[in-house]
Scaffold this motif. Sequence first.
Motif: not given
Length: 113
Positions: A29, A35, A48, A97-98, A101
């Motif tokens: 996260r 994520y 994510a 995904a990273w 966020v």
Amino acid sequence: MVTADDVRRVALRLPRTEEALVRDHVKFRVRGIVYVSISPDETLMGFAFPKEEREALVASEPEKFVMPLPSDERYQWVRVRMAAIDETEMRELVVDAWRMVVPKRVAAAYDAT
């Protein structure tokens, strides 16, 4: 097949990432926003992903991708069977995904390196 250690190697190199163990799930996260999550048996990786695109993703490769649990459907989330992906695809899923966020400037700085 990728392992939790493979995912860890990629995720922990991404700026601002921290690892946590929550109810036997390994989670990666940024500032409390998860994520990537790995199931306790390390067979599934949640990540994510844009909510409006996930049904198409799952329908395109149902042997690989799985819808989130009903309790997670409200989130921008989808899951993948870890045995169905290789390290290159895992890296792409984790980094994308990273990107969802972190601030855009952090992602841009990462891309510049």
